[in-house]
Design a protein around this motif. Structure first.
Motif, PDB file in Angstrom:
ATOM      1  N   ILE A 105       1.374  -6.857  -5.796  1.00 39.63           N
ATOM      2  CA  ILE A 105       0.597  -5.750  -6.342  1.00 39.63           C
ATOM      3  C   ILE A 105       0.760  -4.555  -5.421  1.00 39.63           C
ATOM      4  O   ILE A 105       0.601  -4.673  -4.203  1.00 39.63           O
ATOM      5  N   SER A 106       1.113  -3.414  -5.997  1.00 43.57           N
ATOM      6  CA  SER A 106       1.152  -2.164  -5.239  1.00 43.57           C
ATOM      7  C   SER A 106      -0.093  -1.356  -5.563  1.00 43.57           C
ATOM      8  O   SER A 106      -0.366  -1.062  -6.726  1.00 43.57           O
ATOM      9  N   LEU A 107      -0.865  -1.043  -4.535  1.00 38.59           N
ATOM     10  CA  LEU A 107      -2.025  -0.176  -4.689  1.00 38.59           C
ATOM     11  C   LEU A 107      -1.600   1.242  -4.329  1.00 38.59           C
ATOM     12  O   LEU A 107      -1.068   1.487  -3.237  1.00 38.59           O
ATOM     13  N   LEU A 108      -1.847   2.175  -5.241  1.00 38.31           N
ATOM     14  CA  LEU A 108      -1.375   3.545  -5.084  1.00 38.31           C
ATOM     15  C   LEU A 108      -2.510   4.493  -4.714  1.00 38.31           C
ATOM     16  O   LEU A 108      -3.683   4.139  -4.797  1.00 38.31           O
ATOM     17  N   LEU A 121       0.835  -1.197   0.000  1.00 34.64           N
ATOM     18  CA  LEU A 121       0.000   0.000   0.000  1.00 34.64           C
ATOM     19  C   LEU A 121       0.871   1.249   0.000  1.00 34.64           C
ATOM     20  O   LEU A 121       1.766   1.396   0.834  1.00 34.64           O
ATOM     21  N   VAL A 122       0.597   2.155  -0.948  1.00 37.42           N
ATOM     22  CA  VAL A 122       1.358   3.399  -1.104  1.00 37.42           C
ATOM     23  C   VAL A 122       0.390   4.573  -1.043  1.00 37.42           C
ATOM     24  O   VAL A 122      -0.700   4.524  -1.625  1.00 37.42           O
ATOM     25  N   GLY A 123       0.783   5.633  -0.373  1.00 37.35           N
ATOM     26  CA  GLY A 123      -0.130   6.757  -0.162  1.00 37.35           C
ATOM     27  C   GLY A 123      -0.412   7.597  -1.382  1.00 37.35           C
ATOM     28  O   GLY A 123      -1.506   8.142  -1.529  1.00 37.35           O
ATOM     29  N   SER A 124       0.558   7.716  -2.293  1.00 41.47           N
ATOM     30  CA  SER A 124       0.431   8.637  -3.429  1.00 41.47           C
ATOM     31  C   SER A 124       0.384   7.879  -4.750  1.00 41.47           C
ATOM     32  O   SER A 124       0.757   6.707  -4.822  1.00 41.47           O
ATOM     33  N   PRO A 125      -0.053   8.558  -5.818  1.00 39.55           N
ATOM     34  CA  PRO A 125       0.006   7.942  -7.145  1.00 39.55           C
ATOM     35  C   PRO A 125       1.415   8.035  -7.734  1.00 39.55           C
ATOM     36  O   PRO A 125       2.294   8.669  -7.157  1.00 39.55           O
TER      37      PRO A 125
END
Length: 292
Positions: free
Chosen positions: A137-140, A114-118
């Motif tokens: 999978i990285s969710l942005l 999980l990433v905070g920004s696009p």
């Protein structure tokens, strides 16, 4: 984070030049064996992701898990909790209901990051999710989640369209789809030029989204992810905007996709869509803040 890394590296070089006779510490300043104390969210993730589905979720910012070519920010704790609960409810549990837990445990990515920004790309596009080799999978853009406005269109655009899309990649890389799919619009694929296509141009050429025109693999994944996250009315209204040849191509691709998923995986994509849409209707009833 990138700027900080460059500054610290420069400082190290200066220090080495002026103090060359000093004994250097062999331990890297960028690596640490320190672990954060386990909290309630960690325990919730172990029960609901690791134990149930054999999937690890990383929500604390880790430099090595992030693409160093982008300036990214960590996911906020409360947003990470909410996304983890939404992902389980709308994606994992939906597939498990239709296909069973063993299917998810076997084929799903083993890590969700999980990433905070696009991620803003140099070609003008914005990455809404990143997958690596079927394992991660990285969710942005996690920090844009609005608790007061849980809009399914926003959730699908940023998170769940991506999850369905990337999972389809894992499936077709495991057992390939029929070659006849690649023959429906063989000359229509545009590679990286998909960013220049409008929605209407894509539909007229037989692609459900502009990104579907990148290559046949992306085409297949866009077809499934768009189909299962939208109602039949949305699908029909969207396809109705296409040219006659575009309509025929999309219909043919959907038939091939439906047959591939049924015959190869035993998956009824209409049953999956029904389960996903039913769950979308109840997201306002979810408690996304507590870990009960």
């Amino acid at each position: 984070m990138k700027l900080k890394y460059m500054f610290m590296a420069a400082a190290m070089c200066l220090g080495m030049t002026s103090c060359s006779e000093d004994e250097l510490n062999p331990e890297s300043i960028f690596e640490s064996n320190e672990t954060m104390p386990e909290n309630d969210f960690d325990r919730w993730l172990k029960t609901n992701y690791v134990d149930e589905y054999n999937i690890q979720v990383k929500y604390r910012f880790e430099f090595n898990e992030s693409d160093k070519g982008y300036n990214l920010v960590p996911a906020e704790y409360d947003k990470a909790v909410a996304i983890a609960k939404l992902t389980k409810y709308l994606w994992l549990d939906a597939y498990a209901k239709v296909m069973g837990n063993t299917f998810i445990r076997t084929y799903c990515p083993k890590l969700i990051h999980l990433v905070g920004s696009p991620q803003y790309n140099t070609d003008g596009s914005v990455s809404i999710g990143v997958a690596e080799g079927g394992m991660k999978i990285s969710l942005l853009n996690i920090n844009s989640l609005d608790f007061e406005n849980l809009d399914p269109d926003f959730l699908n655009y940023w998170y769940f369209h991506t999850m369905h899309h990337e999972f389809t990649h894992i499936l077709h890389q495991t057992k390939d789809y029929p070659t006849v799919y690649k023959e429906v619009t063989p000359t229509g694929y545009t590679s990286q030029s998909w960013v220049n296509l409008s929605n209407q141009q894509a539909l007229d050429r037989g692609f459900i989204t502009p990104y579907a025109s990148m290559n046949t693999d992306e085409d297949l994944c866009e077809m499934l992810s768009t189909y299962v996250t939208h109602t039949q009315k949305y699908w029909d209204d969207t396809v109705a905007k296409a040219s006659d040849s575009g309509k025929a191509a999309i219909a043919s691709k959907l038939d091939i996709l439906r047959g591939y998923m049924e015959e190869t995986w035993g998956m009824d994509i209409d049953a999956l869509r029904e389960e996903v849409l039913e769950r979308q209707e109840h997201i306002d009833e979810l408690d996304l803040k507590s870990l009960n």
